[in-house]
Design a protein around this motif. Structure first.
Motif, PDB file in Angstrom:
ATOM      1  N   VAL A 106     -33.183  22.923 -41.555  1.00 22.82           N
ATOM      2  CA  VAL A 106     -33.932  23.960 -41.883  1.00 22.82           C
ATOM      3  C   VAL A 106     -35.284  23.342 -41.605  1.00 22.82           C
ATOM      4  CG1 VAL A 106     -32.806  24.965 -44.093  1.00 22.82           C
ATOM      5  CG2 VAL A 106     -34.155  23.287 -44.389  1.00 22.82           C
ATOM      6  N   ASP A 107     -36.300  24.005 -41.355  1.00 21.32           N
ATOM      7  CA  ASP A 107     -37.763  23.413 -40.822  1.00 21.32           C
ATOM      8  C   ASP A 107     -38.314  23.419 -42.230  1.00 21.32           C
ATOM      9  OD1 ASP A 107     -37.468  23.769 -38.016  1.00 21.32           O
ATOM     10  OD2 ASP A 107     -38.258  25.593 -37.960  1.00 21.32           O
ATOM     11  N   VAL A 108     -39.219  22.266 -42.368  1.00 22.54           N
ATOM     12  CA  VAL A 108     -39.944  22.207 -43.498  1.00 22.54           C
ATOM     13  C   VAL A 108     -41.432  21.852 -43.293  1.00 22.54           C
ATOM     14  CG1 VAL A 108     -39.918  20.345 -45.562  1.00 22.54           C
ATOM     15  CG2 VAL A 108     -37.912  20.801 -44.542  1.00 22.54           C
ATOM     16  N   VAL A 109     -42.151  22.357 -44.402  1.00 22.48           N
ATOM     17  CA  VAL A 109     -43.749  22.444 -44.334  1.00 22.48           C
ATOM     18  C   VAL A 109     -44.010  21.389 -45.631  1.00 22.48           C
ATOM     19  CG1 VAL A 109     -45.975  23.097 -44.831  1.00 22.48           C
ATOM     20  CG2 VAL A 109     -44.261  24.308 -43.264  1.00 22.48           C
ATOM     21  N   VAL A 110     -44.528  20.099 -45.223  1.00 20.75           N
ATOM     22  CA  VAL A 110     -45.021  19.278 -46.030  1.00 20.75           C
ATOM     23  C   VAL A 110     -46.484  19.374 -46.271  1.00 20.75           C
ATOM     24  CG1 VAL A 110     -45.127  16.869 -46.831  1.00 20.75           C
ATOM     25  CG2 VAL A 110     -43.431  17.512 -45.320  1.00 20.75           C
ATOM     26  N   LEU A 111     -46.792  19.605 -47.697  1.00 21.69           N
ATOM     27  CA  LEU A 111     -48.157  19.594 -48.317  1.00 21.69           C
ATOM     28  C   LEU A 111     -48.746  18.882 -48.957  1.00 21.69           C
ATOM     29  CD1 LEU A 111     -47.845  23.210 -49.655  1.00 21.69           C
ATOM     30  CD2 LEU A 111     -48.323  22.748 -47.355  1.00 21.69           C
ATOM     31  N   VAL A 112     -49.741  18.256 -48.483  1.00 23.51           N
ATOM     32  CA  VAL A 112     -50.576  16.893 -49.053  1.00 23.51           C
ATOM     33  C   VAL A 112     -51.832  17.416 -49.682  1.00 23.51           C
ATOM     34  CG1 VAL A 112     -50.944  14.441 -48.704  1.00 23.51           C
ATOM     35  CG2 VAL A 112     -49.339  15.663 -47.386  1.00 23.51           C
ATOM     36  N   HIS A 113     -51.995  17.196 -50.810  1.00 23.29           N
ATOM     37  CA  HIS A 113     -53.155  17.689 -51.559  1.00 23.29           C
ATOM     38  C   HIS A 113     -54.319  16.915 -51.437  1.00 23.29           C
ATOM     39  CE1 HIS A 113     -53.554  15.140 -55.157  1.00 23.29           C
ATOM     40  NE2 HIS A 113     -52.186  15.030 -55.089  1.00 23.29           N
ATOM     41  N   GLY A 114     -55.449  17.562 -51.511  1.00 22.51           N
ATOM     42  CA  GLY A 114     -56.882  16.783 -51.603  1.00 22.51           C
ATOM     43  C   GLY A 114     -57.390  16.471 -52.871  1.00 22.51           C
ATOM     44  N   GLY A 115     -58.783  16.332 -52.944  1.00 22.19           N
ATOM     45  CA  GLY A 115     -59.147  15.812 -54.216  1.00 22.19           C
ATOM     46  C   GLY A 115     -60.049  14.781 -54.306  1.00 22.19           C
ATOM     47  N   GLY A 116     -60.429  14.074 -53.099  1.00 27.92           N
ATOM     48  CA  GLY A 116     -61.142  12.865 -52.993  1.00 27.92           C
ATOM     49  C   GLY A 116     -60.325  11.728 -53.183  1.00 27.92           C
ATOM     50  N   TRP A 117     -59.296  11.653 -53.084  1.00 24.48           N
ATOM     51  CA  TRP A 117     -58.111  10.619 -53.679  1.00 24.48           C
ATOM     52  C   TRP A 117     -58.385  10.254 -55.049  1.00 24.48           C
ATOM     53  CZ3 TRP A 117     -61.269   9.881 -49.321  1.00 24.48           C
ATOM     54  CH2 TRP A 117     -60.660  10.151 -48.044  1.00 24.48           C
ATOM     55  N   ASP A 118     -58.892  11.220 -55.892  1.00 26.12           N
ATOM     56  CA  ASP A 118     -59.421  10.918 -57.190  1.00 26.12           C
ATOM     57  C   ASP A 118     -57.960  11.265 -58.228  1.00 26.12           C
ATOM     58  OD1 ASP A 118     -60.124  11.211 -60.163  1.00 26.12           O
ATOM     59  OD2 ASP A 118     -61.971  11.225 -59.288  1.00 26.12           O
ATOM     60  N   ALA A 119     -57.503  10.514 -59.378  1.00 29.48           N
ATOM     61  CA  ALA A 119     -56.161  10.529 -59.835  1.00 29.48           C
ATOM     62  C   ALA A 119     -56.328  11.698 -60.638  1.00 29.48           C
ATOM     63  CB  ALA A 119     -56.133   9.099 -60.581  1.00 29.48           C
ATOM     64  N   ALA A 120     -57.458  12.351 -60.885  1.00 28.12           N
ATOM     65  CA  ALA A 120     -57.609  13.746 -61.720  1.00 28.12           C
ATOM     66  C   ALA A 120     -57.288  14.687 -61.057  1.00 28.12           C
ATOM     67  CB  ALA A 120     -59.214  14.026 -62.069  1.00 28.12           C
ATOM     68  N   TYR A 121     -56.876  14.791 -59.722  1.00 29.18           N
ATOM     69  CA  TYR A 121     -56.071  15.802 -59.045  1.00 29.18           C
ATOM     70  C   TYR A 121     -54.825  15.687 -58.664  1.00 29.18           C
ATOM     71  CZ  TYR A 121     -61.112  17.175 -59.083  1.00 29.18           C
ATOM     72  OH  TYR A 121     -62.167  17.286 -59.479  1.00 29.18           O
ATOM     73  N   ASP A 122     -54.193  16.739 -58.539  1.00 29.01           N
ATOM     74  CA  ASP A 122     -52.712  16.534 -58.061  1.00 29.01           C
ATOM     75  C   ASP A 122     -52.060  17.628 -57.037  1.00 29.01           C
ATOM     76  OD1 ASP A 122     -52.374  18.858 -59.848  1.00 29.01           O
ATOM     77  OD2 ASP A 122     -51.657  17.785 -61.394  1.00 29.01           O
ATOM     78  N   ARG A 123     -50.794  17.791 -57.134  1.00 21.05           N
ATOM     79  CA  ARG A 123     -50.182  18.938 -56.170  1.00 21.05           C
ATOM     80  C   ARG A 123     -50.462  20.273 -56.331  1.00 21.05           C
ATOM     81  NH1 ARG A 123     -46.553  16.570 -59.463  1.00 21.05           N
ATOM     82  NH2 ARG A 123     -44.587  17.546 -59.740  1.00 21.05           N
ATOM     83  N   SER A 124     -50.903  20.610 -57.690  1.00 16.99           N
ATOM     84  CA  SER A 124     -50.961  22.005 -58.021  1.00 16.99           C
ATOM     85  C   SER A 124     -52.080  22.656 -57.341  1.00 16.99           C
ATOM     86  CB  SER A 124     -51.239  21.908 -59.551  1.00 16.99           C
ATOM     87  OG  SER A 124     -52.612  21.314 -60.016  1.00 16.99           O
ATOM     88  N   SER A 125     -52.707  22.120 -56.742  1.00 22.46           N
ATOM     89  CA  SER A 125     -53.952  22.732 -56.023  1.00 22.46           C
ATOM     90  C   SER A 125     -53.180  23.442 -54.717  1.00 22.46           C
ATOM     91  CB  SER A 125     -55.144  21.707 -55.416  1.00 22.46           C
ATOM     92  OG  SER A 125     -54.321  20.730 -54.637  1.00 22.46           O
ATOM     93  N   GLU A 126     -51.845  23.064 -54.338  1.00 15.50           N
ATOM     94  CA  GLU A 126     -51.192  23.562 -53.278  1.00 15.50           C
ATOM     95  C   GLU A 126     -50.288  24.511 -53.459  1.00 15.50           C
ATOM     96  OE1 GLU A 126     -51.629  22.822 -49.912  1.00 15.50           O
ATOM     97  OE2 GLU A 126     -53.207  21.556 -50.927  1.00 15.50           O
ATOM     98  N   THR A 127     -50.374  24.882 -54.921  1.00 19.77           N
ATOM     99  CA  THR A 127     -49.339  26.046 -55.416  1.00 19.77           C
ATOM    100  C   THR A 127     -49.584  27.351 -54.596  1.00 19.77           C
ATOM    101  OG1 THR A 127     -49.316  25.030 -57.669  1.00 19.77           O
ATOM    102  CG2 THR A 127     -48.638  27.346 -57.519  1.00 19.77           C
ATOM    103  N   GLU A 128     -50.679  27.955 -54.351  1.00 18.07           N
ATOM    104  CA  GLU A 128     -50.803  29.181 -53.776  1.00 18.07           C
ATOM    105  C   GLU A 128     -50.101  29.294 -52.368  1.00 18.07           C
ATOM    106  OE1 GLU A 128     -51.828  31.929 -55.364  1.00 18.07           O
ATOM    107  OE2 GLU A 128     -51.762  30.665 -57.145  1.00 18.07           O
ATOM    108  N   GLY A 240     -72.834   9.163 -45.274  1.00 16.54           N
ATOM    109  CA  GLY A 240     -72.434  10.495 -45.224  1.00 16.54           C
ATOM    110  C   GLY A 240     -71.877  10.907 -46.868  1.00 16.54           C
ATOM    111  N   PRO A 241     -71.934  11.991 -47.131  1.00 16.82           N
ATOM    112  CA  PRO A 241     -71.565  12.607 -48.379  1.00 16.82           C
ATOM    113  C   PRO A 241     -70.129  12.176 -49.003  1.00 16.82           C
ATOM    114  CG  PRO A 241     -71.080  14.547 -46.761  1.00 16.82           C
ATOM    115  CD  PRO A 241     -71.592  13.254 -45.946  1.00 16.82           C
ATOM    116  N   VAL A 242     -69.270  11.906 -48.272  1.00 16.77           N
ATOM    117  CA  VAL A 242     -67.962  11.377 -49.005  1.00 16.77           C
ATOM    118  C   VAL A 242     -67.849   9.616 -48.824  1.00 16.77           C
ATOM    119  CG1 VAL A 242     -66.903  13.253 -48.298  1.00 16.77           C
ATOM    120  CG2 VAL A 242     -66.322  11.539 -46.824  1.00 16.77           C
ATOM    121  N   GLU A 243     -68.999   8.796 -48.616  1.00 12.71           N
ATOM    122  CA  GLU A 243     -68.823   7.530 -48.746  1.00 12.71           C
ATOM    123  C   GLU A 243     -68.481   7.016 -49.769  1.00 12.71           C
ATOM    124  OE1 GLU A 243     -72.298   3.882 -48.277  1.00 12.71           O
ATOM    125  OE2 GLU A 243     -72.852   5.958 -47.760  1.00 12.71           O
TER     126      GLU A 243
END
Length: 343
Positions: A106-128, A240-243
């Motif tokens: 099977v082909d697979v799509v691997v999703l990697v979430h964002g969030g500024g590498w901040d521990a407050a964010y997780d893979r739930s942002s990729e749910t949709e 820049g803004p993400v420095e």
């Protein structure tokens, strides 16, 4: 090219997606012309710009299994199998004869979430977008990792832990598929924002020297997508803004650290990747400005990579998380054209 535009089993309520927007029509060769960024409003904070768009859930039969590749809560990934595969995988797990059937590829799509590498964010942002893929019969590996700023020091990411996490998480994929009687075919890694950086880095692991974090990969992606990604850590970590987010990830500025970590982590420093690449940005993105995407696309093409640049009119930094957006439609179309197919 450029477009104008411990493990636990469970069932999750995943909806049938609405018919996505029609295919983006215009595809032309990438040139230096047309790759400049439009003026953008004042930038927002990177780690505060990752709330996923909401959508009512409709139940279906997609199956989600969570796997751990390490002892910490964030060291996990979800294998999400579309409904079309669930009965087949039960047969493969429990063969009736003396010989186990060959695994289904099977082909697979691997999703990697964002969030500024901040521990407050997780893979739930990729749910949709995960739901959008599985509704179309595509297998998803939704990958999580340790970020920075964790309350418990054992959960702290940064260099090299965050990179080692995504590497270990990707390398666990064949094992997870094998438990379902499946085997990986084409693997596409798709990352948003900070996850776009990690997606490109995962595609570049085979270029790393022996002994470097993430070297000697077990899984080499066939395709990679960076959506509004921080594609050049050296430049972003200097100004820049993400420095601040980059320096928190890397443990200092490019001039402040004394080792070669930026050379081993920045996707631009690791070019060419040797992997077909889609680079997307919205022309209204004020968090990771469009020039970050266009600069990377030009550098990657100059290094010899097969690169497609998609600058999406009217889209912002969060658009890739919305499965109804033109930004996500561009990703779906590009992957379909390159053979990522329903199981």
């Amino acid at each position: 090219m450029m477009f104008a535009l411990a493990r636990q089993d469970g069932r999750r309520s995943l909806s049938r997606r609405a018919r996505r927007l029609s295919a983006l029509a215009l595809a032309v060769a990438l040139t230096a012309a047309g790759c400049t960024a439009p003026a953008s409003p004042d930038p927002e904070v990177l780690s505060a710009a990752t709330d996923a768009p909401s959508r009512p859930a409709q139940p279906d039969d997609a199956a989600l299994t969570t796997y751990s590749y390490g002892p910490r809560p964030a060291q996990t990934a979800d294998l999400i199998l579309p409904a079309s595969l669930t009965e087949r995988t039960e047969e493969l797990r429990t063969p009736s004869g003396s010989e186990a059937p060959a695994p289904q590829v099977v082909d697979v799509v691997v999703l990697v979430h964002g969030g500024g590498w901040d521990a407050a964010y997780d893979r739930s942002s990729e749910t949709e977008v995960a739901r959008d893929l599985t509704d179309d019969g595509i297998v998803v590996w939704n990958l999580d990792y340790r970020g920075v700023g964790a309350a418990d020091p054992l959960d702290e990411g940064g260099w090299p832990g965050t990179f080692e996490d995504v590497a270990a998480g990707l390398d666990l994929l064949p094992h997870a598929l094998g438990e379902a009687g499946l085997a990986p075919g084409r693997v596409a890694v798709v990352g948003h924002s900070a996850g776009g950086t990690m997606a490109l880095w995962l595609a570049a692991r085979h270029t790393l020297p022996d002994g470097a974090p993430g070297a000697a990969p077990l899984v080499r992606p066939d395709l990679v997508v960076t959506q509004a990604g921080v594609n050049d850590l050296k430049t972003a970590g200097a100004e820049g803004p993400v420095e601040g987010a980059v320096q928190a990830l890397m443990g200092g500025s490019t001039s402040g650290v004394r080792d070669d970590r930026y050379d081993l982590a920045s996707p631009t420093a690791l070019l060419p990747l040797g992997v077909p690449t889609l680079v997307t940005t919205g022309d209204l993105d004020a968090v990771v400005v469009p020039s970050v995407a266009t600069d990377y696309a030009e550098a990657a093409q100059a290094a010899g990579d097969d690169v497609t640049l998609a600058v999406i009119p009217g889209e912002d930094h969060l658009s890739p998380q919305n499965p109804r957006s033109d930004a996500w439609a561009a990703v779906r179309d590009w992957m379909a054209e390159r053979g990522i197919s329903s199981a």
